[in-house]
Design a protein around this motif. Structure first.
Motif, short mmCIF file in Angstrom:
data_model
loop_
_atom_site.label_atom_id
_atom_site.label_comp_id
_atom_site.label_asym_id
_atom_site.label_seq_id
_atom_site.Cartn_x
_atom_site.Cartn_y
_atom_site.Cartn_z
N GLN A 55 0.85 -1.20 0.00
CA GLN A 55 0.00 0.00 0.00
C GLN A 55 0.89 1.25 0.00
O GLN A 55 1.55 1.53 -0.98
CB GLN A 55 -0.98 -0.08 1.16
CG GLN A 55 -2.00 -1.18 0.86
CD GLN A 55 -2.63 -1.80 2.09
OE1 GLN A 55 -3.71 -2.29 1.99
NE2 GLN A 55 -2.01 -1.81 3.23
N CYS A 56 0.98 1.98 1.12
CA CYS A 56 1.75 3.21 1.02
C CYS A 56 3.25 2.96 1.23
O CYS A 56 3.65 1.98 1.86
CB CYS A 56 1.23 4.26 1.99
SG CYS A 56 1.99 4.22 3.61
N CYS B 263 4.76 2.75 5.18
CA CYS B 263 4.71 1.57 6.07
C CYS B 263 5.25 0.32 5.42
O CYS B 263 5.74 -0.57 6.11
CB CYS B 263 3.27 1.28 6.48
SG CYS B 263 2.25 2.71 6.71
N THR B 264 5.10 0.21 4.07
CA THR B 264 5.40 -1.07 3.42
C THR B 264 6.83 -1.57 3.66
O THR B 264 7.01 -2.75 3.95
CB THR B 264 5.03 -1.00 1.92
OG1 THR B 264 3.65 -0.62 1.85
CG2 THR B 264 5.20 -2.34 1.25
N CYS C 40 -0.67 0.32 10.01
CA CYS C 40 -1.07 0.81 8.69
C CYS C 40 -2.36 1.57 8.94
O CYS C 40 -3.32 1.01 9.46
CB CYS C 40 -1.30 -0.38 7.76
SG CYS C 40 -2.58 -0.13 6.55
N ARG C 41 -2.36 2.84 8.59
CA ARG C 41 -3.55 3.64 8.89
C ARG C 41 -4.62 3.53 7.82
O ARG C 41 -5.72 4.03 7.98
CB ARG C 41 -3.15 5.10 9.16
CG ARG C 41 -2.60 5.24 10.54
CD ARG C 41 -1.83 6.51 10.78
NE ARG C 41 -1.11 6.40 12.04
CZ ARG C 41 0.04 5.78 12.20
NH1 ARG C 41 0.64 5.23 11.15
NH2 ARG C 41 0.65 5.71 13.36
N CYS C 42 -4.28 2.89 6.70
CA CYS C 42 -5.32 2.73 5.67
C CYS C 42 -6.08 1.41 5.87
O CYS C 42 -6.87 1.03 5.02
CB CYS C 42 -4.74 2.84 4.27
SG CYS C 42 -3.47 1.65 3.89
S1 FES Z 1 0.34 0.96 4.29
FE1 FES Z 1 0.80 2.94 5.00
S2 FES Z 1 -1.06 3.63 5.90
FE2 FES Z 1 -1.54 1.62 5.21
#
Ligand code: FES
Ligand SMILES: Cc1cc2nc3c(=O)[nH]c(=O)nc-3n(C[C@H](O)[C@H](O)[C@H](O)COP(=O)(O)OP(=O)(O)OC[C@H]3O[C@@H](n4cnc5c(N)ncnc54)[C@H](O)[C@@H]3O)c2cc1C
Ligand code: FES
Length: 486
Positions: free
Chosen positions: A120-121, A124-125, A156-158
């Motif tokens: 995802q972002c 975090c990845t 992961c905030r998403c």
């Molecule tokens: S992977 Fe970074 S906020 Fe979800």
């Protein structure tokens, strides 16, 4: 100190890296996170929180054990000072994929993240990948519970956790062979060349010592009585990363084998103060059930790979998770100085808010936990989040019944006072009484008056009082069932 060196060496990018802090003008408390990010080729690692909470900075450290086997552990690089990786291999996210000409062959954990839409972002990845890589190296077909535990330290905030957990499951099915397996012999021979020796670094108005024996520690304490002692540094590093304090003199105990041991004897467990919580968990292997349950909800794997039992009790934190439980186990602490050794109870060790009985020339050597005989010992933790959270209220309880009457009881609470504390009046009321709901309800009224907890960001005082009471009732209900089925 005999055979001391002022440089550190570790493996990065398959090569030995040497750091001469003084010559290169580098602070010995530079974190591994900031070191990596200072290199042009290692910007993958990210800083999210700089306090061990988000996992964006996760890297993997591979170390040789006494049998010369490599162990891979995920750690929060924001909490690790550079000298702490001396003698080890540092693996960052850029090291996982292999470049073959113009082609990039992803590591199995990266490939699984792509295939299952787990990526995802970009913040975090990389940390998630590294936590998953450590899991891949340590577990062949992990259960969902083991996977969740390995990834608890990565936020992961998403909210896209499911594809990430699925990716970990698929990746680990392929076994733990990868480019690191192929290079293992080469890595081990490089690591043998840079075997740990005592370190003494002076640079940028700081001194950093990493002795190999406790005798060296006592010599250092004579010369530097106000030095900051560290082991896992999960508590101390925050002084620098969050409070911006200059740690002038550090004595790092993490390379001392004598503090890093585990022994099971006939009637007790002896645990070296320097053993990481994760190592304690794997050594216990389910023995001392309440201790294992406490470790299951203690921080994250990345933190537990660094944090030590000695470090936790030395903080004398009112919300330490281990202290109330050690009280319930009637644990003894062995303190050592150059000239003496003393064993004191955990209650006597804690002297006040973040104050201990430790003298300036002493260190915690080990913790002795007697094996419960007929007693039932339980741990409870109430926190805002189930995982990776500090306790709002915690409890370590011990109970023994003879003929349905209480013959031994300990009700130790964390988060209810300025120190972890036993509810002595409540215990006094219950002793020799029948273990019944009527008596528990009366005991709960005494308990209500026994503590004056504070209101803070975690909860109000009244909530804490109610929680403490409810934990006692829960303990009663659970033990009642246990005794009934015995
Ligand atoms: S992977 Fe970074 S906020 Fe979800
Ligand atoms: C994100 C995060 C989550 C956390 N979650 C929890 C949690 O769930 N529960 C909990 O209880 N704590 C938690 N902590 C606090 C911390 O991880 C623990 O207190 C940890 O056990 C400290 O051990 P350490 O080896 O890292 O200590 P260090 O930071 O190295 O040292 C802490 C203190 O202990 C002293 N010390 C260390 N070893 C010795 C020794 N052998 N002799 C004398 N003094 C010594 C040091 O001088 C220092 O004052 C958390 C911390 C973070 C950052
Ligand atoms: S930056 Fe968040 S855990 Fe290290």
């Amino acid at each position: 100190m005999s055979s001391t060196q002022h440089i550190i060496q570790f493996i990065l990018d398959d090569k030995i890296v040497t750091i001469d802090f003084e010559k290169q003008g580098i602070s010995p408390t530079l974190t591994v996170l900031n070191y990596l990010r200072s290199l042009p080729s290692h910007k993958g690692v990210k800083e999210g929180c700089a306090e061990g909470d988000c996992g964006a900075c996760t890297v993997v450290v591979a170390e040789l054990d006494q049998t010369e086997k490599l162990h891979y552990k995920a750690v929060n690089s924001c909490l690790v000072f550079l000298p702490m990786i001396h003698g080890n291999q540092l693996i960052a996210v850029e090291n996982l994929a292999i470049k073959k000409g113009n082609e990039i062959q992803l590591h199995p954990v990266q490939q699984a993240m792509v295939d299952l839409n787990g990526s995802q972002c970009g913040y975090c990845t990389p940390g998630i990948i590294m936590a998953m890589f450590a899991l891949y190296k340590n577990q062949k077909t992990p259960s969902r519970k083991i996977i969740e535990d390995a990834l608890t330290g990565n936020l992961c905030r998403c909210t896209g956790y499911q594809p990430i957990l699925n990716a970990a499951q698929i990746a680990c099915k392929n076994g733990n062979h990868d480019r690191f397996t192929k290079k293992e012999k080469e890595t081990i021979s490089l690591l043998k060349k840079i075997r740990k020796r005592s370190i003494a670094i002076t640079a940028l108005n700081q001194k950093y010592f990493q002795p190999k024996t406790i005798h060296e520690v006592f010599e250092l304490l004579e010369n530097h009585p106000n030095a900051t002692i560290i082991n896992g540094s999960t508590d101390t590093a925050l002084k620098q990363t969050k409070k911006f304090e200059l740690l002038e003199v550090i004595i790092d105990l993490s390379a001392i084998d004598e503090l890093n041991f585990y022994q099971e004897k006939e009637n007790e467990f002896l645990i070296g103060s320097g053993l990481s919580l994760e190592n304690i968990k794997s050594n216990l292997n389910g023995a001392l059930l309440a201790f294992t349950e406490m470790l299951n909800v203690f921080a994250s794997k990345q933190i537990r790979n660094l944090a030590t039992l000695g470090g936790n009790i030395a903080t004398a934190s009112p919300i330490s998770d281990t202290i109330p439980l050690l009280m319930a186990y009637k644990a003894k602490i062995k303190l050592r100085s150059k000239t003496r050794e003393r064993n004191i109870s955990i209650e006597d060790f804690i002297r006040g808010y973040r104050k201990t009985n430790l003298q300036k020339n002493e260190i915690i050597h080990s913790i002795c936990i007697p094996k419960p005989n007929k007693q039932i010992v339980r741990f409870y933790k109430i926190s805002k989040r189930k995982d990776l959270d500090i306790s709002t209220v915690s409890a370590g309880f011990r109970l023994e019944l003879s003929d349905d009457k209480v013959s031994d009881i300990c009700l130790a609470y964390g988060g209810m006072a300025e120190i972890p504390k036993q509810a002595k009046s409540t215990e006094k009321f219950l002793i020799h009484k029948e273990w019944s709901l009527t008596n528990i309800k009366k005991a709960a009224d005494i308990l209500k008056e026994e503590f004056m907890p504070i209101s803070d960001a975690r909860s109000g005082a009244e909530f804490r009082k109610i929680a403490a009471k409810n934990l006692l009732i829960k303990f009663y209900e659970e033990t009642k069932l246990q005794y009934a089925s015995a």
